[in-house]
Design an enzyme around this catalytic site. Structure first.
Site, short mmCIF file in Angstrom:
data_model
loop_
_atom_site.label_atom_id
_atom_site.label_comp_id
_atom_site.label_asym_id
_atom_site.label_seq_id
_atom_site.Cartn_x
_atom_site.Cartn_y
_atom_site.Cartn_z
N LYS A 103 37.46 -4.65 -32.41
CA LYS A 103 38.80 -4.85 -32.73
C LYS A 103 39.60 -4.21 -33.81
CE LYS A 103 36.14 -8.30 -34.54
NZ LYS A 103 35.34 -9.12 -33.94
N LYS A 158 43.27 -8.77 -34.11
CA LYS A 158 43.11 -9.46 -32.75
C LYS A 158 44.72 -9.64 -32.42
CE LYS A 158 38.61 -11.36 -33.11
NZ LYS A 158 37.83 -12.76 -33.69
N VAL A 194 39.21 -9.23 -28.26
CA VAL A 194 39.93 -10.37 -28.78
C VAL A 194 39.49 -11.54 -28.03
CG1 VAL A 194 42.18 -11.26 -28.82
CG2 VAL A 194 41.99 -8.63 -28.72
N VAL A 197 25.58 -8.92 -29.36
CA VAL A 197 26.20 -8.82 -28.32
C VAL A 197 25.60 -7.78 -27.24
CG1 VAL A 197 28.15 -8.07 -27.34
CG2 VAL A 197 28.48 -9.12 -29.41
N GLY A 207 29.47 -14.91 -29.88
CA GLY A 207 28.40 -15.31 -29.47
C GLY A 207 27.95 -14.13 -28.54
N ALA A 216 21.24 3.16 -27.75
CA ALA A 216 20.82 3.76 -28.99
C ALA A 216 20.97 2.60 -30.05
CB ALA A 216 22.04 4.86 -29.30
N GLY A 223 25.09 -19.88 -39.89
CA GLY A 223 25.08 -18.69 -39.04
C GLY A 223 26.55 -18.52 -38.56
N ARG A 261 19.40 1.57 -34.26
CA ARG A 261 18.73 1.73 -35.34
C ARG A 261 17.40 1.31 -35.30
NH1 ARG A 261 22.90 1.08 -40.31
NH2 ARG A 261 22.89 -0.72 -39.20
N GLY A 306 36.62 -13.15 -27.84
CA GLY A 306 35.22 -13.06 -27.23
C GLY A 306 35.23 -13.29 -25.71
N1 HSE Z 1 34.14 -13.31 -36.89
C1 HSE Z 1 34.60 -13.45 -35.50
C2 HSE Z 1 35.00 -15.09 -35.53
C3 HSE Z 1 33.53 -13.29 -34.41
O1 HSE Z 1 34.52 -15.71 -36.35
O2 HSE Z 1 35.73 -15.36 -34.71
C4 HSE Z 1 34.42 -12.68 -33.15
O3 HSE Z 1 35.29 -11.71 -33.32
#
Ligand code: HSE
Length: 437
Positions: free
Chosen positions: A105, A205, A132, A14, A302, A43, A187, A45, A134
């Protein structure tokens, strides 16, 4: 005009999308916001990844505290996730007088009351459109677009992973475990997809949406949560035969005695638009007394869809950061001193219709016993379907759809039905929602 400086905590999926979209649409975004929005600090890692992506245009560090403590940063974007470090960083940013934009969330559903109170006291904004559904601007719609309404209920497909799994189970007649493996291969689902499949992500959410819709404090611990891992392919098939689809819904309903707040697999009529939301897509149906039903549809996850929501919040904060804090849009839509103490109802008090599937002996009087139990508890039958027993079998599947009943009564009926000698195994119980006003 002097840019507003953003400190980005996390430049993964994101965060990377936010960087890309902010750069690609820089001119349009500046015209909307009134001044440039610039990611000045990052920032992460993974320093190498962060440096490669930002190409020397932002200060890069692996110390998130250095960003939240940097006086040059005006807005902190928290994309780390989780409850512990993220909470500490958000509270530190607020303490330092910075506005916060977050997609977290889990953090807000669990610690939102504390975080919003701290922000209120400090006169800063905490914006969370990306938390909430996306890319769907559902927070904006509930908090601002529908503010004339008394919102009665909302129901959402707010987890893409589970919606993908349910779509595949229905389309291909596959079992849950097979589709989960496919979702992981593609994925969609995390390696540890527990929060998705057990309904916790959707509950985070739903909790946030309920607070904004009804003006109640955030109460994740009162949300009833059931996921889809125990769902049987047979129920998806029977539901289809009866004109329904099964979706994992996050539901918030205002009742006279309180609020129903629940996440569970739900039968909904196939003819509803929301029943046809397939794959990893999200949708939220909201019913307000003035507007009636409204439906919001789009990508719930996404890189760029979620970045779309993060950047919309950045634009809002940029427009409003000089406004008197008292004139800004309240975090939970209602003025903080006007939140209601309407309780979240226990599941026993929930009223809805039910799908019951039981395995019954194929002999006289069995259905009479079942219907008597239902009648004794004032549960009215809406439809019933009995399958012929399979070759050589003496047990058969019976499916009953009830009219609206109280969950407490349905549970009592199930216990009595399961105790009948003609019934084998457990009764499968799935709640139903008409979603028609
Ligand atoms: N894991 C969440 C989903 C991603 O599958 O909708 C977005 O919050």
């Amino acid at each position: 005009m002097k840019p507003i400086n953003v400190g980005l905590l996390g430049i993964g999926t994101v965060g990377g999308g936010t960087w890309t979209v902010l750069n690609r649409n820089e001119e349009e975004i500046t015209r909307r916001a009134g001044r440039p929005i610039r990611i000045s600090h990052v920032a992460d890692r993974n320093l190498e990844h962060a440096r490669t992506l930002t190409g020397g245009k932002a200060k890069v560090t692996d110390d998130a505290y250095a960003v939240v403590n940097d006086p040059e940063v005006d807005i902190v974007v928290e994309l780390i996730g989780g409850y512990t470090v993220a909470k500490d960083l958000v509270l530190k940013a607020i303490e330092n007088g910075k506005h916060v934009v977050t997609a977290n969330k889990a953090l807000l559903a669990v610690h939102g009351n504390e975080i919003f109170a701290a922000a209120q006291q400090k006169g800063v904004m905490v914006a969370f459109e990306a938390a909430v559904a996306g890319g769907i601007p559902i927070i904006k719609a509930l908090r601002e677009g529908l503010s004339a309404n008394r919102i009665q209920w909302l129901a959402g497909i707010i987890n893409g992973t589970t919606n993908f799994i349910l779509s595949e189970m229905r389309d291909k007649g596959l079992a849950f475990a097979e589709v989960l493996a496919e979702a992981q291969r593609l994925g969609y689902a995390e390696a540890d997809p527990t929060f998705d499949i057990e309904g916790v992500d959707a509950a985070h959410k739903a909790t946030l949406m309920a607070s904004i819709a009804f003006g109640i404090p955030v109460q994740f611990d009162r949300c009833h949560i059931e996921g889809i891992s125990k769902l049987d392919a047979a129920d998806i098939k029977y539901a289809e035969e009866l004109g329904y689809r099964i979706k994992l819904l996050g539901i918030a309903k205002r009742k006279e005695a309180g609020v129903e707040l629940r996440v569970h697999p739900t039968l909904i009529p196939s003819k509803r638009l929301i029943a046809n939301v397939e794959g990893a897509m999200n949708a939220v149906l909201v019913w307000g007394d003035a507007v009636g039903a409204t439906l919001y549809y789009g990508k719930g996850a996404g890189a760029e869809p979620t970045a779309s929501a993060v950047i919309a919040d950045l634009v809002d904060v940029t427009r409003l950061h000089t406004a008197d804090p008292l004139n800004r849009v309240p975090h939970l839509a209602f003025q903080p001193d006007q939140l209601s103490d309407l309780p979240i109802l226990s599941m026993d008090e929930v009223e809805t219709a039910y799908y019951l599937r039981l395995s019954a002996a194929d002999k006289p009087g069995v259905l009479a016993d079942i219907t008597r139990i239902l009648a004794d508890l004032s549960i009215s039958i809406d439809a019933m379907m009995q399958k012929e027993p399979a070759e050589g079998e003496s047990q058969t599947d019976v499916v009953i759809l009830s009219h609206v009943a109280r969950e407490k009564d349905v549970n009592a009926a199930i216990a009595r039905i399961e105790a009948l000698s003609s019934i084998s195994g457990k009764v499968t119980r799935i709640r139903m929602e008409a979603l028609n006003g």
